[in-house]
Design an enzyme around this catalytic site. Structure first.
Site, PDB file in Angstrom:
ATOM      1  N   ASP A  62      43.985  73.985  38.394  1.00 25.21           N
ATOM      2  CA  ASP A  62      42.814  74.235  37.565  1.00 25.21           C
ATOM      3  C   ASP A  62      42.949  73.443  36.264  1.00 25.21           C
ATOM      4  O   ASP A  62      44.006  73.440  35.628  1.00 25.21           O
ATOM      5  CB  ASP A  62      42.690  75.737  37.258  1.00 25.21           C
ATOM      6  CG  ASP A  62      41.376  76.078  36.596  1.00 25.21           C
ATOM      7  OD1 ASP A  62      40.414  76.371  37.324  1.00 25.21           O
ATOM      8  OD2 ASP A  62      41.315  76.047  35.353  1.00 25.21           O
ATOM      9  N   GLU A 103      36.171  73.192  38.299  1.00 26.55           N
ATOM     10  CA  GLU A 103      37.308  72.387  37.855  1.00 26.55           C
ATOM     11  C   GLU A 103      38.571  72.770  38.618  1.00 26.55           C
ATOM     12  O   GLU A 103      39.685  72.529  38.173  1.00 26.55           O
ATOM     13  CB  GLU A 103      37.536  72.551  36.348  1.00 26.55           C
ATOM     14  CG  GLU A 103      38.027  73.918  35.904  1.00 26.55           C
ATOM     15  CD  GLU A 103      36.910  74.939  35.663  1.00 26.55           C
ATOM     16  OE1 GLU A 103      37.188  75.944  35.000  1.00 26.55           O
ATOM     17  OE2 GLU A 103      35.785  74.720  36.160  1.00 26.55           O
TER      18      GLU A 103
END
Length: 329
Positions: A208, A251
């Site tokens: 992430d 993301e």
């Protein structure tokens, strides 16, 4: 990405061949019965063999054991000479079966095999037509046969290309050109199945981007998209072709490492983290990632596998970000 795309193309071909074979085999049966009962026994027997052959193809498609080479070796010569036999007995009426046979080849075989089958078919049946029919009839038959063959080849080639492109779009993230979530479940289940069957080690890495919302808010979504695209390029260059990379969230990226145990995956995850930290993605600003790692040693359910890796990712983020945390179950 080619292996999964190819598998979906194969499934599409199996489904289309199955329904074509069932339909054609069923439509030929009344013709076979009529000739066996009232007309020419030889034609009836040939039609029965054709129908049964098509049902056999459908059955093998249903079992997912169908190989086009079998159709090429058996149906091509049989249908070629059976149609020639029909034409010799019935005259111009027998040539009507040529057009459905041409379509049969293109739907049931590879493009190359279909071309070869049509060449053989033409070499046998066109000269016979010129021997049996008047010049105007033979000319019409030759022209219409060649047109149907050419149209079939062009049409099915375009359909195959379009299907391949649509299938690729369906499983690909448009921004990063990585896999999207569509094939995630199948990929993880396949990995678990292979690990159970061959003891091949697999490891999940979930990554992430740290403070990604802040990047979007302060620098704009164009910069954020640029970061994601460059991360995708970095991951594809860094990892092997056998590894699979997914973008599973805004993301968030998931990596399925093939034939890699948890210990080696930790080292790889650290190299990924350091490599991304050293990238110059944004001027005067470092982009970092938090990473969770989960081996498959004690996990036999894909949801549990992802859940434990997610927990590890959250621990990495809660512990200060820009770090790798190993999942122990």
């Amino acid at each position: 990405m080619e292996d999964l795309t190819s598998r979906y193309q194969t499934d599409f071909h199996l489904r289309s061949t199955f329904w074509l074979s069932v339909t054609a085999g069923t439509l030929i049966l009344p013709f076979a019965y009529y000739h066996l009962t009232y007309q020419h026994v030889g034609i009836g027997i040939g039609a029965v063999i054709t129908s049964l052959s098509l049902y056999l193809v459908a059955w093998s498609c249903h079992r997912k054991t169908y190989k086009t080479i079998y159709t090429f070796i058996w149906l091509t010569p049989f249908t070629t000479f059976f149609v020639a036999y029909l034409t010799n007995l019935l005259g111009i009426t027998g040539t009507y079966w040529c057009y459905s046979t041409v379509l049969l080849y293109y739907f049931m075989m590879t493009e190359r095999q279909a071309w070869m089958s049509n060449i053989l078919f033409a070499l046998v049946n066109l000269p016979q037509a010129w021997q049996l029919f008047e010049i105007h009839e033979a000319t019409r038959f030759t022209v219409t046969f060649l047109l149907v063959s050419a149209y079939s080849a062009i049409f099915l080639h375009i359909i195959a290309m379009q299907y391949s492109e649509l299938q690729k779009q369906a499983i690909t993230d448009k921004l990063t050109n990585l896999y999207n979530r569509t094939l995630l479940k199948d990929s993880l289940e396949q990995a678990i199945h292979q690990a159970n069957r061959t003891n091949t080690p697999f490891t999940l890495i979930i990554m992430d981007v740290d403070h990604f919302k802040k990047i979007n808010d302060e620098l704009g979504h164009d910069i954020g998209d640029h970061v994601l695209v460059q991360l995708g390029i970095f991951l594809k260059d860094f990892l092997r072709d056998s590894d699979k990379i997914f973008r599973i969230g805004g993301e968030e990226f998931l990596i399925l490492l093939y034939n890699t145990d948890e210990a080696n995956s930790i080292d790889m995850a650290e190299k990924i983290r350091k490599g991304i930290e050293n990238l110059s993605l944004i001027p005067d600003r470092k982009v970092t990632v938090s990473i969770g790692v989960a081996g498959l040693s004690s996990v036999r359910d894909w949801k549990h596998w992802m859940k434990t890796c997610d927990k590890n990712l959250y621990e990495a983020k809660n512990s200060g970000r820009n770090r790798v945390v190993v999942c122990k179950g």
